[in-house]
Design a protein around this motif. Structure first.
Motif, mmCIF file in Angstrom:
data_model
loop_
_atom_site.group_PDB
_atom_site.id
_atom_site.type_symbol
_atom_site.label_atom_id
_atom_site.label_comp_id
_atom_site.label_asym_id
_atom_site.label_seq_id
_atom_site.Cartn_x
_atom_site.Cartn_y
_atom_site.Cartn_z
ATOM 1 N N VAL A 98 7.478 5.558 62.469
ATOM 2 C CA VAL A 98 6.876 6.892 62.463
ATOM 3 C C VAL A 98 5.240 6.409 62.007
ATOM 4 O O VAL A 98 4.246 7.609 62.885
ATOM 5 C CB VAL A 98 8.036 7.307 61.872
ATOM 6 C CG1 VAL A 98 7.139 9.489 61.436
ATOM 7 C CG2 VAL A 98 9.000 8.376 62.363
ATOM 8 N N ARG B 26 7.047 3.249 71.678
ATOM 9 C CA ARG B 26 6.741 4.448 71.216
ATOM 10 C C ARG B 26 7.735 5.880 71.200
ATOM 11 O O ARG B 26 8.784 5.811 70.469
ATOM 12 C CB ARG B 26 5.135 4.746 71.287
ATOM 13 C CG ARG B 26 4.456 4.139 70.516
ATOM 14 C CD ARG B 26 3.502 3.907 71.520
ATOM 15 N NE ARG B 26 2.434 2.921 70.084
ATOM 16 C CZ ARG B 26 2.219 2.017 70.162
ATOM 17 N NH1 ARG B 26 2.906 1.697 70.790
ATOM 18 N NH2 ARG B 26 1.637 1.047 69.341
ATOM 19 N N LEU B 30 11.693 5.876 69.008
ATOM 20 C CA LEU B 30 11.284 7.388 68.223
ATOM 21 C C LEU B 30 12.582 7.850 68.819
ATOM 22 O O LEU B 30 13.978 8.226 67.881
ATOM 23 C CB LEU B 30 10.768 8.449 69.469
ATOM 24 C CG LEU B 30 9.245 8.719 68.550
ATOM 25 C CD1 LEU B 30 8.105 9.532 68.949
ATOM 26 C CD2 LEU B 30 9.758 9.057 66.890
#
Lengths: 141, 138
Positions: A98, B26, B30
């Motif tokens: 993150v 990415r 997530l």
């Protein structure tokens, strides 16, 4: 893959003649380097387990005898410790991922590099400590 | 006038396959946070390796939802992980021959593990074994 533009730091108090691991005594790696190294190590570690896990779940198709017979491996204390380390690696990788995405998409994130890394550690501990508690409790019971 | 942004993070590739893999890395990351942590909590915290056995898996895969969940996680985790390994190879292996060798291993692993994982998740049929064990038990 570079994670940070922190300039190369002096190697602390090590003298020019020091060799091997002793040369790094007193060296504090910049947070960008530390988070990057941990991200890569945990990532490759989780990948290694994933490949093993795909093989073991493939054996489900061979029926209950074959599959259950091999489960003693995962129930072995060494593997159960490894299981906790795996979860630690996964949680760190998730939290730091993150942070990487924030740095990629939020223009000003680099200004908070240190704070973001401490945030990663905080999120990691908040997730890992309760998880480890329940896993260890189930293990010793 | 603001100072130019320092080069932080892995530089976003200009285009082509590398840019797609950059975005995939990415987005899959997530999604995997949600999928993998749900998986860990159900399989390692609520249940443990003491409870999980063949019958547990057979029950769980009786539901199409968990089969879809597991297959999506297999697909994303495998490609995310091997893409990470590909970046590590690009970082450390310089000699052309060894690079070709290492990339071949990674692409082969992607294909082989995706196939055996998909066979496991999608074609598993417990009824044959359950019928056999019922017959043997009676």
């Amino acid at each position: 893959m570079t994670t940070g533009t922190v300039p190369t730091q002096e190697r602390g108090p090590a003298t020019a003649g020091t060799r091997g691991i002793a040369a790094y005594r007193g060296y504090r790696p910049p947070v960008g380097m530390l988070s990057w190294a941990l991200h890569r190590i945990t990532g490759l570690g989780v990948l290694l387990f994933l490949l093993l896990h795909i093989v073991d779940i493939f054996l489900v198709g061979y029926g209950p005898e074959t599959f259950n017979e091999l489960l003693f491996i995962y129930r072995h204390p060494v593997f159960r410790i490894g299981e906790i380390i795996l979860v630690a690696g996964l949680y760190y990788h998730a939290a730091n991922g993150v942070r990487i995405i924030l740095i990629d998409f939020w223009e000003k994130a680099y200004r908070f590099e240190r704070q973001l890394f401490y945030g990663v550690i905080a999120v990691f501990l908040a997730g890992f400590l309760p998880t480890a508690f329940f896993m260890i409790r189930a293990m010793v019971r | 006038m603001s100072a130019p942004r320092p080069r932080v993070g892995r530089e976003r590739p200009a285009g082509g396959f590398e840019l797609y893999s950059w975005y995939f890395f990415r987005i899959s990351g997530l999604l995997l946070i949600f999928l993998a942590i749900t998986h860990v909590v159900i399989m390692h915290v609520i249940n443990t390796v003491d409870e999980i056995d063949w019958n547990f898996v057979a029950d769980r895969w009786g539901s199409p939802f968990w089969r879809a969940f597991d297959w999506l996680m297999l697909f994303l985790a495998l490609l995310h992980g091997l893409n990470g390994a590909r970046l590590a190879v690009d970082d450390y292996i310089r000699a052309r021959g060894w690079r070709i060798f290492a990339h071949s291993i990674l692409w082969s692993a992607a294909v082989i593990f995706l196939i055996i994982g998909s066979i496991a998740v999608l074609t598993f049929d417990p009824s044959a074994f359950q019928a056999a064990s019922t017959a043997a038990g009676s």
